[in-house]
Design a protein around this motif. Structure first.
Motif, short mmCIF file in Angstrom:
data_model
loop_
_atom_site.label_atom_id
_atom_site.label_comp_id
_atom_site.label_asym_id
_atom_site.label_seq_id
_atom_site.Cartn_x
_atom_site.Cartn_y
_atom_site.Cartn_z
N THR A 194 0.84 -1.20 0.00
CA THR A 194 0.00 0.00 0.00
C THR A 194 0.87 1.25 0.00
O THR A 194 0.71 2.16 0.82
N SER A 196 2.67 4.10 -3.01
CA SER A 196 2.08 4.90 -4.10
C SER A 196 1.45 4.03 -5.18
O SER A 196 0.36 4.34 -5.68
N SER A 197 2.13 2.95 -5.55
CA SER A 197 1.62 2.09 -6.63
C SER A 197 0.33 1.40 -6.20
O SER A 197 -0.67 1.41 -6.92
N ARG A 217 0.77 -3.96 5.18
CA ARG A 217 1.71 -4.08 6.31
C ARG A 217 1.81 -2.74 7.01
O ARG A 217 1.65 -2.66 8.23
N SER A 218 2.09 -1.68 6.24
CA SER A 218 2.15 -0.34 6.84
C SER A 218 1.15 0.57 6.14
O SER A 218 1.10 0.58 4.91
N GLY A 388 7.05 -2.30 -4.50
CA GLY A 388 8.07 -1.27 -4.62
C GLY A 388 9.38 -1.72 -5.24
O GLY A 388 9.43 -2.65 -6.05
N TRP A 501 11.97 3.83 1.96
CA TRP A 501 12.92 3.35 0.95
C TRP A 501 14.00 4.39 0.66
O TRP A 501 15.03 4.08 0.08
#
Ligand code: N01
Length: 542
Positions: A194, A196-197, A217-218, A388, A501
């Motif tokens: 969850t 941006s993509s 997850r987050s 990601g 990231w």
């Protein structure tokens, strides 16, 4: 010869060029155009079968840029920016890809690009200071300069989840989406991720799928993009104002012409603060995280933005328990890349959408037909990985780059990327990395950033030639002090407090180093211009 030492039939063509550019995305294409225009022989290698880089690969439903189209476009050609018509405030992936293809055709770029080909090795010949560049097609060519334009978000992260390879339904990473698209009609779909993509694609998949399970997850902060079609009048006004718009963008913090509120968040009245947040909310998108200049510097200031955001988001989610899960508790707003969406939170009001909280019940394993969390089983027909990238260093790391004394770039960067100005590293003369670690990179508008970097490298090459130098190399001291400066600047913000990231925190074992330069796009532009004006101080001419 390849790194494996097995010469292929086409090996060692012996072809010489002035410059090899790796990657034909925004940065690589402009590098080709600019350097060819300077009379240099340039060869570009591109892994994809077409131009566009990130916009070539990321074809998931809902993919759209979060920088306004009028800003996320080349500024180098006045005719180009006057001729091209953007149809929406934020362009979709297909429209950006059309634009990049138009640029490639318009400036006759394809003839110097080799598609479907990866650079595998880039090895310095210390006698001549030329680079031997080898590809997976078995070709080796010699180049005086090598420019990596591989993009900071190009190496997809496939999570190490037990049993993932056993799943018999379709598995789709957002960054490797099938060109023909995917039809989820009547399917039970799982989305893992969850960021941006995921946040962009989930509302689209929810409309098609019979049942959608989102494995979170987050939680992340997302702001409605506020996309609108552009009418002729708006476009005319934008085009008439381009000169000023670009000038402000190159001076700005993030590469678009918007300015933060003149005061800090805590220096204004509550009413003024709310008005400022509301204005940015209506403007839409990522700029919300830059409403006030101290928003990611001061925790209390940040809390005011977060509170405003939370009120807006809770108001559109029907189930308060679901809302509770969707509100991040683990990081300050804007310290991870803020997401932009169209109806993301409202999607959880749909009967066919289910949010799975992986914090409470992590994924235990995947098998042929579904996902087991520690709490429940989910039978699935398709699985979307919105997981990601190994960002900023991942794609470079795959290339065997060997500099002085046989030392690889991966060895030099074992403790995290070491650069001077993001552009050069000691031990790697005439090798430049565009829009990567040590530069504003992903914190700025990548199109203008690409132009800034390419122009700087082009000027530098001209400087070498007018001074009779063969090569240029960053000094070890300059690299060390730039690294220190980048770290200190990042530490003075809240940006290092999130497991993002930007810090490599999403990749197990990656050194925790804040990779982008946080000081702002405009400030960075001034720094690199000053370095050039001072005869490339911090570099050695050879
Ligand atoms: O990737 P991400 P992204 N099990 O890394 C989860 C740009 N971009 O592709 O946070 C379960 O942000 C992970 O969870 P966690 C933009 O700069 C821009 O979405 O690690 N979950 C996270 O939720 C952006 O920031 C646009 O706990 C796992 C998600 O996967 C950057 O690209 C659009 C997992 C990854 O989120 C990257 O965005 C798209 C696991 N094993 C991208 N591993 C726009 O312009 C990972 N996750 C709008």
């Amino acid at each position: 010869a390849s790194s494996a030492g097995t010469p292929s039939p086409q090996a060692d063509t012996g072809a010489d060029v002035d410059v090899v550019v790796v990657g034909a995305g925004f940065a690589g294409l402009y590098a080709l155009h600019r350097l060819r225009g300077a009379g240099l022989a340039v060869r570009v290698f591109e892994a994809g079968d077409g131009v566009g880089g990130v916009w070539y690969w990321n074809r998931y439903p809902g993919a759209r840029c979060d920088v306004e189209s009028v800003d996320y476009s080349y500024s180098f050609s006045e005719e180009l920016q006057q001729d091209w018509d953007w149809s929406e405030k934020y362009a979709t992936q297909p429209e950006i890809l059309r634009y990049v293809n138009h640029v490639a055709d318009r400036f006759d770029l394809r003839r110097d690009i080799t598609f479907g080909t990866r650079v595998t090795d880039t090895v310095l010949d210390e006698q001549t200071l030329r680079w031997q560049v080898s590809t997976d097609a078995g070709e080796t060519i010699s180049a005086r300069f090598v420019i990596f334009a591989v993009g900071p978000l190009s190496n997809a992260n496939i999570p190490a989840i037990e049993g993932l390879d056993e799943f018999q339904g379709g598995v789709y990473h957002t960054a490797h989406w099938p060109h023909e698209g995917v039809d989820f009609t009547g399917k039970r779909v799982g989305v893992i991720g969850t960021g941006s993509s995921g946040i962009q694609t989930i509302p689209f998949i929810a409309e098609q799928a019979e049942q959608l399970h989102v494995f979170q997850r987050s939680a992340n902060y997302s702001v409605p993009a506020g996309n609108v079609p552009l009418d002729e009048e708006t476009r005319r006004a934008q085009k008439a104002g381009y000169a000023e718009r670009r000038r402000l963008s190159f001076l700005s913090g993030g590469g678009s012409p918007h300015q933060a509120h003149p005061s800090n968040a805590l220096e204004v009245s509550e009413e003024e603060r709310r008005e400022a947040y509301e204005k940015r909310w209506q403007l839409g998108g990522v700029l919300f995280s830059k409403t006030f200049p101290d928003q990611v510097l001061d925790a209390d200031a940040n809390a005011t933005a977060r509170e405003f955001w939370e009120g807006k988001v809770r108001a559109v989610i029907d189930d308060p328990e679901v809302a509770e899960l969707l509100i991040p508790k683990d990081h300050a707003i804007g310290t991870k890349r803020i997401c932009t969406d169209a109806n993301y939170y409202q999607t959880y009001n749909r009967a066919n959408v289910n949010l799975v909280n992986l914090k409470a019940t992590p994924i235990a394993r995947i098998d042929e037909t579904g996902v087991d969390t520690t709490g429940e089983r989910y039978e699935l027909d398709a699985l979307v990985l919105a997981t990601g990238f190994d960002a900023m260093t991942g794609s470079l790391e795959k290339v065997n780059i060997v500099g002085r004394d046989g030392r690889t770039l991966n060895q030099a960067w074992a403790e995290g990327p070491r650069t001077y100005l993001g552009l050069g590293t000691d031990g790697f003369p005439n090798l430049f990395n565009l829009t990567g670690p040590g530069s504003p990179s992903v914190l700025a508008n990548m199109v203008l950033h690409s132009e800034l970097h390419v122009n700087w490298v082009a000027d530098l090459i001209e400087h070498l030639d007018t001074h009779g130098a063969v090569a240029i190399e960053a000094t070890a001291d300059a690299v060390t002090s730039w690294g220190r400066e980048c770290t200190e600047r990042a530490a003075s913000t809240l940006m290092t407090t999130a497991n993002s990231w930007y810090l490599g925190a999403n990749i197990p074992g990656k050194p925790r180093v804040f990779m982008p330069f946080v000081g702002g796009f405009g400030a960075y532009g001034e720094i690199i211009a000053e370095v050039a004006a001072a005869g490339y101080k911090g570099f050695e001419l050879i």
